[in-house]
Structures are given as structure tokens and as C-alpha cells.
Design a protein around this motif. Structure first.
Motif, mmCIF file in Angstrom:
data_model
loop_
_atom_site.group_PDB
_atom_site.id
_atom_site.type_symbol
_atom_site.label_atom_id
_atom_site.label_comp_id
_atom_site.label_asym_id
_atom_site.label_seq_id
_atom_site.Cartn_x
_atom_site.Cartn_y
_atom_site.Cartn_z
ATOM 1 N N TYR A 139 28.846 44.765 28.810
ATOM 2 C CA TYR A 139 30.295 44.745 28.693
ATOM 3 C C TYR A 139 30.728 43.347 28.317
ATOM 4 O O TYR A 139 30.109 42.350 28.709
ATOM 5 N N LYS B 277 34.109 40.706 28.276
ATOM 6 C CA LYS B 277 35.404 40.531 28.931
ATOM 7 C C LYS B 277 36.091 39.258 28.439
ATOM 8 O O LYS B 277 35.550 38.157 28.580
ATOM 9 N N PHE C 101 28.877 40.875 30.722
ATOM 10 C CA PHE C 101 28.274 41.424 31.928
ATOM 11 C C PHE C 101 27.181 42.409 31.553
ATOM 12 O O PHE C 101 27.390 43.303 30.729
ATOM 13 N N ALA D 37 42.021 37.593 31.225
ATOM 14 C CA ALA D 37 43.228 38.385 31.495
ATOM 15 C C ALA D 37 43.163 39.792 30.919
ATOM 16 O O ALA D 37 44.207 40.446 30.738
ATOM 17 N N GLU D 38 41.965 40.268 30.604
ATOM 18 C CA GLU D 38 41.796 41.648 30.149
ATOM 19 C C GLU D 38 40.698 42.311 30.971
ATOM 20 O O GLU D 38 39.892 41.644 31.624
ATOM 21 N N GLY D 39 40.639 43.638 30.910
ATOM 22 C CA GLY D 39 39.551 44.346 31.555
ATOM 23 C C GLY D 39 38.295 44.286 30.711
ATOM 24 O O GLY D 39 38.348 44.060 29.500
ATOM 25 N N PRO D 40 37.128 44.492 31.338
ATOM 26 C CA PRO D 40 35.887 44.546 30.559
ATOM 27 C C PRO D 40 35.921 45.705 29.567
ATOM 28 O O PRO D 40 36.533 46.744 29.835
#
Lengths: 113, 112
Positions: free
Chosen positions: A36, A38, A89, A41-44
Motif C-alpha cells: 500500500y 500512503k 506499507f 493526510a490521506e488513507g492508504p
């Protein structure tokens, strides 16, 4: 005890070069691996995955390699671009609770122009 | 983008107060997850749901409860917030028979 380890907290690469992000795991029941990406300030967001029945999966500039005997996987980004600068990640799933991933702590990639 | 929203996006609260975070999806997916992200710890699973009223604990569930009364909403509650629960909280959804998750934009919670 960490079952998924990303031992490099950060990586710095020049634009156009290859970025190699590494991930090690300890649980031999893991049979599916994901990366993932990222941004702050955002989601993965899901990037690429590989099943344990394969040793390589490619999607454009991104390739994931799996070495089951070493319990090691790596993400290659070629060529690296400044927009690739993000936290990556590694995650693994399989066995009991098989669809719930275990995440590594992440590697921050910085691609310099 | 997967249709996932989280509210609020930012919240500052005081120790001992209750806090509820909401995750809303428009995808009608059965599986929903709550994670927290902290420096040096990656993403850690708090609770997850595999259907309406069906939930289970994750790795770091102490101090948190969840509820899922509708497919589209998954609520995370801190009954009495503590400073150790200062974190960024992410909700995720997953399609059946697929392994990848789709994450919401996150809620930054600060407990003073």
C-alpha cells in the motif's frame, strides 16, 4: 513480536533510478502479500499484490518479488518519479484469520528531482 | 475511489470524554475494519466487522468498542478517551473473496 518487518524507515532515491523497498515476514502461514502507498493526510491506497504461488508480479512501473524460502519480498519502482514519494506499507495475510492483513511499520520513500 | 467517508476528519477532545467516529460506505461491502496509525507502529487493527451486528476484536481493541447496525455504517467508540488514544484512525472495507482493502481518508483524533 513483529510478523511483518520493514527494516528501513526511510529511503532516498534520485528521479529516474530504481527504488527497492524491502519487507520480511516470519509467519509461514502467510500466503498473500500486498503493498500500500500512503500520502500525507490521506488513507492508504492499494498498490500491488502477490500470491505465494508466484514469485513475481508486475504492474507498469511496479514489480513485487517474493522469495518464499527467505520469507522476503521487495517492491521495485522503475523509473522512480517525484510523485512516488510516499510511505509504503507491506502487508501479509493467510492462515488463521486469513483475509485480515498484518502490516509492517512502513518505509518513507523520497524521490528527488 | 471506493465510496468510503469518515467523520469527523479532525477532532480534539479531553481525557475522559466519550468519542464516536463514523465510517460510512456506499459499496454495500460486508467487511469493514478500524485501524489506528501511529509513528513507528504502522497500521494496527482495532476491530472489524463481517456483517451487520457481527464484529470481532483486533490487535489493539482495549478501550474501544464498535457497532454495526446497518451495512453502510461502522462506528468506533472510545468510551472514555485517554491521551494514548491520540492517533489517526482509518476505516477500511473489503470485497468478499478479495484480499485488498480500500481505506477511508482518516480521522485525526487528539486527546488532551
Amino acid at each position: 513480536d513483529q510478523q511483518v518487518k520493514q527494516n528501513s524507515p526511510s529511503l532516498s532515491v534520485q528521479e529516474g533510478r530504481i527504488s527497492i523497498l524491502n519487507c520480511d515476514y516470519t509467519n509461514s502461514m502467510f500466503d498473500y502479500f500486498l503493498w500500500y502507498k500512503k500520502y500525507p493526510a490521506e488513507g492508504p491506497t492499494f498498490l500491488i499484490s502477490i500470491s505465494s504461488i508466484k514469485d513475481k508480479n508486475e504492474d507498469g512501473r511496479f514489480t513485487v518479488f517474493l522469495n518464499k524460502s527467505a520469507k522476503h519480498l521487495s517492491l521495485h519502482i522503475v523509473p522512480s518519479q517525484p510523485g512516488d514519494s510516499a510511505v509504503y506499507f507491506c502487508a501479509a495475510s493467510g492462515g488463521r484469520g486469513s483475509y485480515i492483513p498484518t502490516f509492517g511499520r512502513g518505509t518513507s520513500l523520497i524521490v528527488h528531482p | 475511489d471506493a465510496g468510503i467517508t469518515q467523520s469527523p476528519r479532525h477532532k480534539v477532545t479531553e481525557t475522559g470524554t466519550p468519542v464516536t467516529l463514523r465510517c460510512h460506505q456506499t459499496e454495500n461491502h460486508r467487511y469493514m475494519y478500524w485501524y489506528r496509525q501511529d509513528p513507528g507502529h504502522g497500521l494496527r487493527l482495532i476491530h472489524y466487522s463481517y456483517g451487520v451486528k457481527d464484529t470481532d476484536k483486533g490487535e489493539v481493541s482495549d478501550g474501544y468498542s464498535v457497532s454495526r447496525s446497518k451495512t453502510e455504517d461502522f462506528l468506533l467508540t472510545l468510551e472514555s478517551a485517554t491521551s494514548s488514544q491520540t492517533s489517526v484512525y482509518f476505516c477500511a472495507i473489503r470485497e468478499p473473496h478479495r484480499r485488498e482493502q480500500f481505506f477511508g481518508p482518516g480521522t485525526r483524533l487528539t486527546v488532551l
